[in-house]
Design a protein around this motif. Structure first.
Motif, PDB file in Angstrom:
ATOM      1  N   GLY A 163      19.835  -3.411   4.212  1.00  0.00           N
ATOM      2  CA  GLY A 163      18.657  -3.428   5.073  1.00  0.00           C
ATOM      3  C   GLY A 163      17.583  -4.350   4.542  1.00  0.00           C
ATOM      4  N   ASN A 164      16.338  -3.873   4.584  1.00  0.00           N
ATOM      5  CA  ASN A 164      15.196  -4.636   4.078  1.00  0.00           C
ATOM      6  C   ASN A 164      14.635  -3.946   2.843  1.00  0.00           C
ATOM      7  N   THR A 165      13.977  -4.717   2.002  1.00  0.00           N
ATOM      8  CA  THR A 165      13.348  -4.135   0.820  1.00  0.00           C
ATOM      9  C   THR A 165      11.937  -4.678   0.648  1.00  0.00           C
ATOM     10  N   ALA A 166      10.998  -3.751   0.349  1.00  0.00           N
ATOM     11  CA  ALA A 166       9.650  -4.113  -0.080  1.00  0.00           C
ATOM     12  C   ALA A 166       9.532  -3.762  -1.552  1.00  0.00           C
ATOM     13  N   THR A 167       9.262  -4.744  -2.391  1.00  0.00           N
ATOM     14  CA  THR A 167       9.067  -4.485  -3.812  1.00  0.00           C
ATOM     15  C   THR A 167       7.596  -4.170  -4.053  1.00  0.00           C
ATOM     16  N   LEU A 168       7.350  -3.119  -4.858  1.00  0.00           N
ATOM     17  CA  LEU A 168       5.988  -2.680  -5.120  1.00  0.00           C
ATOM     18  C   LEU A 168       5.657  -2.783  -6.600  1.00  0.00           C
ATOM     19  N   SER A 169       4.415  -3.149  -6.880  1.00  0.00           N
ATOM     20  CA  SER A 169       3.898  -3.175  -8.245  1.00  0.00           C
ATOM     21  C   SER A 169       2.418  -2.844  -8.201  1.00  0.00           C
ATOM     22  N   GLU A 170       2.032  -1.800  -8.907  1.00  0.00           N
ATOM     23  CA  GLU A 170       0.630  -1.388  -9.014  1.00  0.00           C
ATOM     24  C   GLU A 170      -0.040  -1.261  -7.644  1.00  0.00           C
ATOM     25  N   GLY A 171       0.686  -0.652  -6.710  1.00  0.00           N
ATOM     26  CA  GLY A 171       0.111  -0.355  -5.407  1.00  0.00           C
ATOM     27  C   GLY A 171       0.113  -1.502  -4.423  1.00  0.00           C
ATOM     28  N   ARG A 172       0.746  -2.602  -4.767  1.00  0.00           N
ATOM     29  CA  ARG A 172       0.790  -3.760  -3.879  1.00  0.00           C
ATOM     30  C   ARG A 172       2.232  -4.140  -3.569  1.00  0.00           C
ATOM     31  N   VAL A 173       2.464  -4.571  -2.340  1.00  0.00           N
ATOM     32  CA  VAL A 173       3.779  -5.086  -1.957  1.00  0.00           C
ATOM     33  C   VAL A 173       3.850  -6.544  -2.384  1.00  0.00           C
ATOM     34  N   THR A 174       4.767  -6.857  -3.280  1.00  0.00           N
ATOM     35  CA  THR A 174       4.872  -8.228  -3.780  1.00  0.00           C
ATOM     36  C   THR A 174       5.776  -9.089  -2.903  1.00  0.00           C
ATOM     37  N   GLN A 175       6.725  -8.466  -2.189  1.00  0.00           N
ATOM     38  CA  GLN A 175       7.610  -9.210  -1.292  1.00  0.00           C
ATOM     39  C   GLN A 175       8.285  -8.235  -0.345  1.00  0.00           C
ATOM     40  N   PHE A 176       8.545  -8.688   0.879  1.00  0.00           N
ATOM     41  CA  PHE A 176       9.267  -7.884   1.846  1.00  0.00           C
ATOM     42  C   PHE A 176      10.194  -8.790   2.640  1.00  0.00           C
ATOM     43  N   GLY A 177      11.434  -8.344   2.813  1.00  0.00           N
ATOM     44  CA  GLY A 177      12.398  -9.120   3.571  1.00  0.00           C
ATOM     45  C   GLY A 177      13.778  -8.515   3.440  1.00  0.00           C
ATOM     46  N   SER A 178      14.773  -9.228   3.904  1.00  0.00           N
ATOM     47  CA  SER A 178      16.159  -8.797   3.728  1.00  0.00           C
ATOM     48  C   SER A 178      16.416  -8.471   2.270  1.00  0.00           C
ATOM     49  N   THR A 179      17.054  -7.330   2.015  1.00  0.00           N
ATOM     50  CA  THR A 179      17.261  -6.883   0.632  1.00  0.00           C
ATOM     51  C   THR A 179      17.946  -7.949  -0.212  1.00  0.00           C
ATOM     52  N   ILE A 180      19.007  -8.546   0.304  1.00  0.00           N
ATOM     53  CA  ILE A 180      19.739  -9.529  -0.490  1.00  0.00           C
ATOM     54  C   ILE A 180      18.905 -10.773  -0.720  1.00  0.00           C
ATOM     55  N   GLU A 181      18.064 -11.148   0.241  1.00  0.00           N
ATOM     56  CA  GLU A 181      17.218 -12.328   0.059  1.00  0.00           C
ATOM     57  C   GLU A 181      16.124 -12.079  -0.973  1.00  0.00           C
ATOM     58  N   VAL A 182      15.536 -10.885  -0.956  1.00  0.00           N
ATOM     59  CA  VAL A 182      14.518 -10.561  -1.958  1.00  0.00           C
ATOM     60  C   VAL A 182      15.140 -10.553  -3.347  1.00  0.00           C
ATOM     61  N   PHE A 183      16.366 -10.035  -3.450  1.00  0.00           N
ATOM     62  CA  PHE A 183      17.062 -10.019  -4.737  1.00  0.00           C
ATOM     63  C   PHE A 183      17.367 -11.432  -5.213  1.00  0.00           C
TER      64      PHE A 183
END
Length: 358
Positions: A200-220
């Protein structure tokens, strides 16, 4: 669609969520990936209506639901610490949202038994939750979320208390279940490999902020910055500061040639990263660069080995297939394949996509 528009949450002067904007479509699986205290649960509570943002707005299918309490929203939520009604049977626990909605008896029975079969709960329908194992109680909470047919389903590390086999089965089944229902499915986890398994999609979080959001494999594969790359790496991302001169990086007295996608970057200092499975004991391709490193410790898992290495005042981890029982202090030759390099500038921003190699 669920939309978060510039949402922030400040508690006692401390920012729990900072200026998050996301748009999640119906029928999609969306993973919130980040370490403990990165803001995953806080963000879910804002999505559900359990908390109200300090600033920004929450919209569902175009309607502003920012101040709407959770009781007035069509939301189902399952936590790692499962919640069931102890005086009710498993059957009645699962049926409870359908009874509240006024569903017919036949429809309730059909949905309860379908969810119970899916989650291996059929033998326990007449028992109370306190007579079940922790995993069975968690499955009861999951079944209740399934039958609710909510428009938004929030799962906060829901599989952490299940045994390995069932956890793997449910990781495969859950996205299919909720995709068929048309629900917006949000799944929080601290584990990068779980995000990859779910897809699916993944939003990576760090210290309360979304650093990236998109297709899981693309974010990886193509993290936009060093923070995202580290969030999406377990074991930790290997990094080193290197100088780029001409057509390559200088590392350990040898030259690491640049792949074509990095050919245009300027000379200068960069942070270079690569994942543990891209550090190998044998050359994967012609041109892979050999590096001499010293073994600190080796962890054996049965089918693979985590070899901790010291190189140039850095501690790296190599994920090597099979059992490799190196002695501490031993010198080993390892290979770096430049095709898999992640390169970041002084501000931690990616200077070029990693490409399709993963």
């Amino acid at each position: 669609m669920l939309e978060l528009r510039n949402v922030s949450k400040v508690v006692g002067g401390e920012t729990h969520i900072g200026d998050v904007s996301l748009a999640l479509d119906h029928g999609t699986l969306n993973v919130l990936l980040g370490p403990t205290l990165s803001g995953k649960t806080s963000l879910m509570r804002l999505m559900a209506g359990l908390d109200v943002p300090t600033s920004g707005g929450v919209f569902f299918d175009g309607q502003d639901v920012t101040g709407m309490p959770v009781q007035k929203r069509n939301v189902a939520m399952v936590y790692q610490q499962f919640i069931n009604y102890p005086a009710m049977t498993v059957y009645e626990n699962i049926a409870s949202p359908l009874r509240v909605a006024g569903a017919a008896r036949e429809a309730i029975d059909k949905e309860v038994r379908r969810a119970a079969e899916l989650l291996r709960l059929t033998p326990y329908l007449d028992r109370t939750p306190l007579s079940l194992s922790g995993g069975q109680q968690q499955r009861t909470a999951l079944a209740r979320a399934i039958v609710k047919n909510a428009g938004l389903v929030l799962l906060d590390e829901p599989l952490a208390n299940l045994d390995y086999k069932l956890r793997e089965e449910l990781r495969d089944e859950l996205p299919k279940i909720f995709a068929e229902s048309g629900a917006i499915f949000v799944y929080a986890t601290t584990e990068p490999h779980e995000a990859l398994l779910l897809g699916g999609n993944t939003a990576t979080l760090s210290e309360g902020r979304v650093t990236q959001f998109g297709s899981t494999i693309e974010v990886f594969r193509d993290p936009v910055d060093l923070i995202t790359a580290r969030t999406f790496s377990d074991p930790p991302l290997n990094t080193i500061e290197l100088e780029k001169r001409g057509d390559g990086f200088e590392i350990g007295g040898v030259r690491l040639s640049l792949p074509e996608r990095l050919a245009g970057i300027a000379d200068g200092s960069y942070t270079v990263g690569f994942r543990p499975h891209h550090l190998t004991l044998e050359s994967p391709v012609a041109g892979a660069v050999p590096i001499s490193a010293r073994v600190s410790v080796t962890e054996l898992t049965g089918s693979e080995s985590f070899v901790h290495l010291d190189f140039a005042d850095r501690r790296w981890v190599m994920l090597a297939p099979g059992i490799h029982d190196f002695e501490a202090g031993a010198e080993v030759q390892v290979f770096i394949d430049s095709r898999h390099l992640l390169v970041f500038d002084a501000a931690g921003r990616s200077v070029a996509p990693a490409g399709k190699a993963d």
